[in-house]
Motif scaffolding. Structure first.
Motif, short mmCIF file in Angstrom:
data_model
loop_
_atom_site.label_atom_id
_atom_site.label_comp_id
_atom_site.label_asym_id
_atom_site.label_seq_id
_atom_site.Cartn_x
_atom_site.Cartn_y
_atom_site.Cartn_z
N ASP A 157 53.33 27.21 -15.99
CA ASP A 157 54.47 27.24 -15.06
C ASP A 157 55.37 26.00 -15.12
O ASP A 157 56.36 25.93 -14.40
N GLN A 158 55.01 25.05 -15.96
CA GLN A 158 55.76 23.79 -15.96
C GLN A 158 56.97 23.86 -16.91
O GLN A 158 57.16 24.84 -17.64
N TYR A 159 57.76 22.79 -16.91
CA TYR A 159 58.98 22.74 -17.73
C TYR A 159 58.70 21.99 -19.03
O TYR A 159 58.27 20.83 -18.99
N TYR A 160 58.97 22.65 -20.15
CA TYR A 160 58.68 22.06 -21.45
C TYR A 160 59.96 21.83 -22.25
O TYR A 160 60.83 22.70 -22.30
N TYR A 161 60.03 20.67 -22.89
CA TYR A 161 61.21 20.34 -23.68
C TYR A 161 61.19 21.05 -25.03
O TYR A 161 60.18 21.03 -25.74
N ARG B 174 57.86 18.33 -17.70
CA ARG B 174 58.08 17.94 -16.31
C ARG B 174 57.36 18.91 -15.38
O ARG B 174 57.24 20.10 -15.68
N PHE B 175 56.94 18.40 -14.25
CA PHE B 175 56.29 19.25 -13.26
C PHE B 175 57.37 19.97 -12.44
O PHE B 175 58.15 19.33 -11.74
N ARG B 176 57.40 21.29 -12.58
CA ARG B 176 58.37 22.05 -11.79
C ARG B 176 57.68 22.99 -10.80
O ARG B 176 58.34 23.71 -10.06
N ASP B 177 56.35 22.99 -10.84
CA ASP B 177 55.58 23.84 -9.94
C ASP B 177 54.23 23.18 -9.70
O ASP B 177 53.86 22.23 -10.39
N LYS B 178 53.51 23.71 -8.73
CA LYS B 178 52.17 23.17 -8.44
C LYS B 178 51.29 23.30 -9.68
O LYS B 178 51.30 24.32 -10.35
N ASN C 192 48.98 13.72 -5.53
CA ASN C 192 50.20 12.99 -5.15
C ASN C 192 51.21 12.95 -6.31
O ASN C 192 51.67 11.89 -6.71
N TYR C 193 51.51 14.09 -6.86
CA TYR C 193 52.50 14.14 -7.93
C TYR C 193 53.80 14.76 -7.40
O TYR C 193 53.83 15.34 -6.32
N GLU C 194 54.86 14.60 -8.19
CA GLU C 194 56.20 15.02 -7.74
C GLU C 194 56.65 16.27 -8.49
O GLU C 194 56.63 16.28 -9.72
N ILE C 195 57.06 17.27 -7.75
CA ILE C 195 57.61 18.48 -8.35
C ILE C 195 59.14 18.38 -8.34
O ILE C 195 59.74 18.05 -7.32
N ASP C 196 59.74 18.63 -9.50
CA ASP C 196 61.20 18.56 -9.62
C ASP C 196 61.80 19.91 -9.24
O ASP C 196 61.70 20.88 -10.00
N SER D 147 55.58 12.59 -12.33
CA SER D 147 56.44 13.77 -12.42
C SER D 147 56.52 14.38 -13.82
O SER D 147 57.10 15.44 -14.00
N CYS D 148 55.93 13.71 -14.81
CA CYS D 148 56.08 14.20 -16.18
C CYS D 148 55.06 13.61 -17.15
O CYS D 148 54.36 12.65 -16.83
N ILE D 149 55.03 14.21 -18.36
CA ILE D 149 54.24 13.68 -19.47
C ILE D 149 55.22 13.05 -20.46
O ILE D 149 56.27 13.62 -20.76
#
Length: 225
Positions: free
Chosen positions: A66-70, A172-176, A22-26, A125-127
């Motif tokens: 596959d996720q979004y990293y700052y 941030r979660f941008r993919d499964k 149950n997490y949120e993908i941006d 949605s994020c760390i």
């Protein structure tokens, strides 16, 4: 607010949801048509702290590529969203100098203070890095609220939520998620890790997109403390 309790509660609730899927993908991160902009006061960590953050993110990327990293340039603590990002906001709509004068008066009495990044928490949605602040930062926020409360300048302070922490989003979660269990296991290892303590001697006013990406951020003024 007890920050340790706050971060712990957030992590426990979010980890359970992530485990359950149950997490949120941006879906807007890669949307080139995303026009959400605003103006924000931010603090940036020092180089040593950012180096420790990137070491951790290298480990996360091996699990979740596959996720979004700052990037270093984008990592920040939000002091205050003066105008929260919304679609269609343009800098030409406001008198930037009036904002700078108002903020400068609120910050004038303050001097440098320390923030420590110790441990990680997560949302759905994020760390997030757990930032621990001195009372100075919340006093600054209260003075900014007071300064803008009776002002005619456009602002949306505390409209989304009342900011009380000093966290920084780093992924941030941008993919499964490929392997939620391994991701959470790694976060657990860093739940109490000391990423660094740094002195805040300036606060920056920026015109920014939702994710504070360097290519979209315009520095409007740096306030020295």
């Amino acid at each position: 607010m007890n920050l340790t309790e706050h971060y712990d509660k957030l992590y426990t609730e979010s980890a359970a949801k992530i485990t359950a899927g149950n997490y949120e993908i941006d879906h807007l991160i890669d949307d080139e048509k995303d026009q959400r902009f605003g103006i924000t006061l931010v603090i940036r960590p020092d180089q040593n702290t950012k180096m420790n953050i990137q070491r951790f993110l290298t480990e996360v990327k091996a699990i979740e590529p596959d996720q979004y990293y700052y990037q270093d340039s984008d990592i920040h603590i939000t002091v205050m969203s003066i105008i929260s990002c919304y679609a269609g906001f343009e800098l030409k709509e406001i008198n930037t100098e009036a904002y700078i004068r108002k903020i400068a008066m609120a910050l004038d009495k303050y001097r440098g203070f320390n923030i420590q990044f110790k441990g990680l928490t997560a949302s759905t949605s994020c760390i997030l890095l757990q930032g621990f602040l001195t009372e100075t930062l919340n006093q600054i926020r209260d003075d900014l609220r007071a300064a803008f409360k009776n002002s005619t300048l456009q602002q949306s302070i505390d409209k989304r939520y009342t900011i009380q922490t000093a966290h920084a989003t780093i992924m941030r979660f941008r993919d499964k998620l490929r392997n939620p269990a391994r991701l959470l296991s790694l976060i657990e290892q860093y739940r109490d890790f000391d990423f660094g303590t740094f002195t805040v001697d300036q606060i920056e006013l920026v015109h920014n997109d939702w994710y504070q990406r360097e290519r979209f951020v315009e520095s409007l003024h740096i306030f020295k403390l």
